[in-house]
Design an enzyme around this catalytic site. Structure first.
Site, PDB file in Angstrom:
ATOM      1  CB  SER A   1     -65.180  56.692 -21.763  1.00  0.00           C
ATOM      2  OG  SER A   1     -64.895  57.574 -20.702  1.00  0.00           O
TER       3      SER A   1
ATOM      4  CG  MET B   1     -65.337  48.682 -13.667  1.00  0.00           C
ATOM      5  SD  MET B   1     -65.443  49.822 -14.508  1.00  0.00           S
ATOM      6  CE  MET B   1     -63.789  50.118 -14.883  1.00  0.00           C
TER       7      MET B   1
ATOM      8  CG  HIS C   1     -68.498  55.870 -19.651  1.00  0.00           C
ATOM      9  ND1 HIS C   1     -69.652  54.371 -18.694  1.00  0.00           N
ATOM     10  CD2 HIS C   1     -67.878  55.606 -19.042  1.00  0.00           C
ATOM     11  CE1 HIS C   1     -69.483  53.790 -18.056  1.00  0.00           C
ATOM     12  NE2 HIS C   1     -67.884  54.477 -17.899  1.00  0.00           N
TER      13      HIS C   1
ATOM     14  CG  MET D   1     -63.302  59.169 -10.977  1.00  0.00           C
ATOM     15  SD  MET D   1     -62.061  58.519 -12.354  1.00  0.00           S
ATOM     16  CE  MET D   1     -62.090  57.721 -13.705  1.00  0.00           C
TER      17      MET D   1
ATOM     18  CG  ASP E   1     -65.581  57.390 -16.451  1.00  0.00           C
ATOM     19  OD1 ASP E   1     -66.224  55.675 -16.447  1.00  0.00           O
ATOM     20  OD2 ASP E   1     -65.480  57.061 -17.527  1.00  0.00           O
TER      21      ASP E   1
ATOM     22  N   GLY F   1     -60.354  53.896 -12.324  1.00  0.00           N
ATOM     23  CA  GLY F   1     -59.351  55.148 -11.865  1.00  0.00           C
ATOM     24  C   GLY F   1     -58.974  56.083 -12.797  1.00  0.00           C
TER      25      GLY F   1
ATOM     26  CG  ASP G   1     -65.623  51.521 -18.484  1.00  0.00           C
ATOM     27  OD1 ASP G   1     -64.437  51.897 -19.016  1.00  0.00           O
ATOM     28  OD2 ASP G   1     -65.736  51.853 -17.020  1.00  0.00           O
TER      29      ASP G   1
ATOM     30  CG  MET H   1     -65.794  53.976 -10.896  1.00  0.00           C
ATOM     31  SD  MET H   1     -64.312  54.230 -12.158  1.00  0.00           S
ATOM     32  CE  MET H   1     -65.705  55.903 -13.176  1.00  0.00           C
TER      33      MET H   1
ATOM     34  CG  HIS I   1     -69.078  53.323 -14.255  1.00  0.00           C
ATOM     35  ND1 HIS I   1     -67.547  53.334 -15.190  1.00  0.00           N
ATOM     36  CD2 HIS I   1     -68.849  53.225 -13.177  1.00  0.00           C
ATOM     37  CE1 HIS I   1     -66.945  52.845 -14.462  1.00  0.00           C
ATOM     38  NE2 HIS I   1     -67.575  52.412 -12.731  1.00  0.00           N
TER      39      HIS I   1
HETATM   40  C1  DX5 Z   1     -62.354  54.221 -16.058  1.00  0.00           C
HETATM   41  C2  DX5 Z   1     -63.057  54.544 -16.743  1.00  0.00           C
HETATM   42  C3  DX5 Z   1     -63.515  53.706 -17.768  1.00  0.00           C
HETATM   43  C4  DX5 Z   1     -61.555  54.894 -19.226  1.00  0.00           C
HETATM   44  C5  DX5 Z   1     -62.138  53.676 -20.169  1.00  0.00           C
HETATM   45  O1  DX5 Z   1     -62.506  53.981 -14.660  1.00  0.00           O
HETATM   46  O2  DX5 Z   1     -64.293  53.818 -15.702  1.00  0.00           O
HETATM   47  O3  DX5 Z   1     -64.726  54.699 -18.218  1.00  0.00           O
HETATM   48  O4  DX5 Z   1     -62.731  56.035 -19.361  1.00  0.00           O
HETATM   49  O5  DX5 Z   1     -61.368  54.383 -21.212  1.00  0.00           O
HETATM   50  P1  DX5 Z   1     -60.419  53.567 -22.382  1.00  0.00           P
HETATM   51  O6  DX5 Z   1     -61.356  53.710 -22.938  1.00  0.00           O
HETATM   52  O7  DX5 Z   1     -59.448  54.845 -22.712  1.00  0.00           O
HETATM   53  O8  DX5 Z   1     -59.400  51.966 -21.384  1.00  0.00           O
HETATM   54 ZN    ZN Z   2     -66.357  54.150 -16.750  1.00  0.00          ZN
END
Ligand code: DX5
Ligand code: ZN
Length: 215
Positions: A8, A137, A33, A37, A35, A142, A175, A68, A66
């Site tokens: 990620s 999740m 990965h 948002m 993310d 977030g 995740d 969100m 991913h």
């Molecule tokens: C959170 C993300 C994750 C996040 C995971 O909303 O979807 O992908 O980056 O981070 P770590 O591994 O630091 O918990």
């Molecule tokens: Zn994610």
């Protein structure tokens, strides 16, 4: 099932994403990965299509996107054009999940659905046959760097059991809060794709951190 590690980049140094992507690839990660948002579906903003497009060339690993965001359907084409290989959207954000899955597949990408920690995993059971991956999740979406929620382990094992009952070799991705301590637990429950951000990017030796999650 082999364990795959999806790095990620939310925890990467954004000032040097080229180097960070190379570091993830050289350290034995299987996917990147990404993310996305929107400050609406989740209370945070990250990055989107132009960033994916710019960094795609620096790494040959598959990009595991991913989303969100509310209304994922309207963004599938843009992420596919930018170089996504896989797209996961949130069940909570889609009025018609079948339509989103079909849209992703129509672009030749693999499709996944995610559920937040409090959303019942059973809601996904009717869709298993149409999906390549389900993302459970293991923190509230977030933010990176949060603690793993242990109650999510039951959802992983229930989903693995149901996928087997349906004869599906579904990828189950987890995740949030995944590292050396939590990886044996989620793998035993049935997860085979582990997203990790802060644990691997902040490690002194990234390759050792990645390897530690496969043991
Ligand atoms: C959170 C993300 C994750 C996040 C995971 O909303 O979807 O992908 O980056 O981070 P770590 O591994 O630091 O918990
Ligand atoms: Zn994610």
């Amino acid at each position: 099932m082999d364990t795959k590690i999806s790095a990620s980049i939310l925890s990467a140094d954004f000032g040097n994403l080229e180097r960070e992507l190379k570091r993830a690839q050289e350290s034995g990660c299987d996917m990147i990965h990404f993310d996305v948002m929107d400050g609406h579906f989740v209370p945070n903003l990250s990055y989107g299509v132009p960033v994916l497009k710019s960094i795609r060339k620096y790494c040959s690993l598959p990009f595991d996107v991913h989303l969100m965001i509310t209304d994922p359907l309207g963004f599938i084409d843009a992420f596919a054009d930018a170089g996504a290989d896989h797209i996961t959207f949130h069940l909570e954000a889609a009025d018609n999940p079948d339509e989103v899955i079909e849209k992703i597949r129509s672009r030749g990408l693999t499709a996944g659905i995610s559920v937040k920690p409090k959303t019942p995993v059973e809601l996904i059971y009717p869709l298993i046959k149409k999906l390549d991956m389900v993302l459970i999740m293991t923190v509230e979406p977030g933010f990176g760097g949060q603690g793993f929620i242990p109650e999510t382990l039951e959802k992983i094992s229930a989903l693995r059991k149901e996928a087997e009952r349906q004869g599906s070799e579904l990828d189950i991705e987890v995740d949030g809060g995944i590292g050396f301590n939590t990886s044996p637990k989620v793998r035993e429950a049935g997860a085979n794709v582990l997203v990790s951000g802060s644990y691997i990017f902040k490690a002194e030796d990234m390759a050792a951190a990645v390897a530690s999650m496969r043991r």
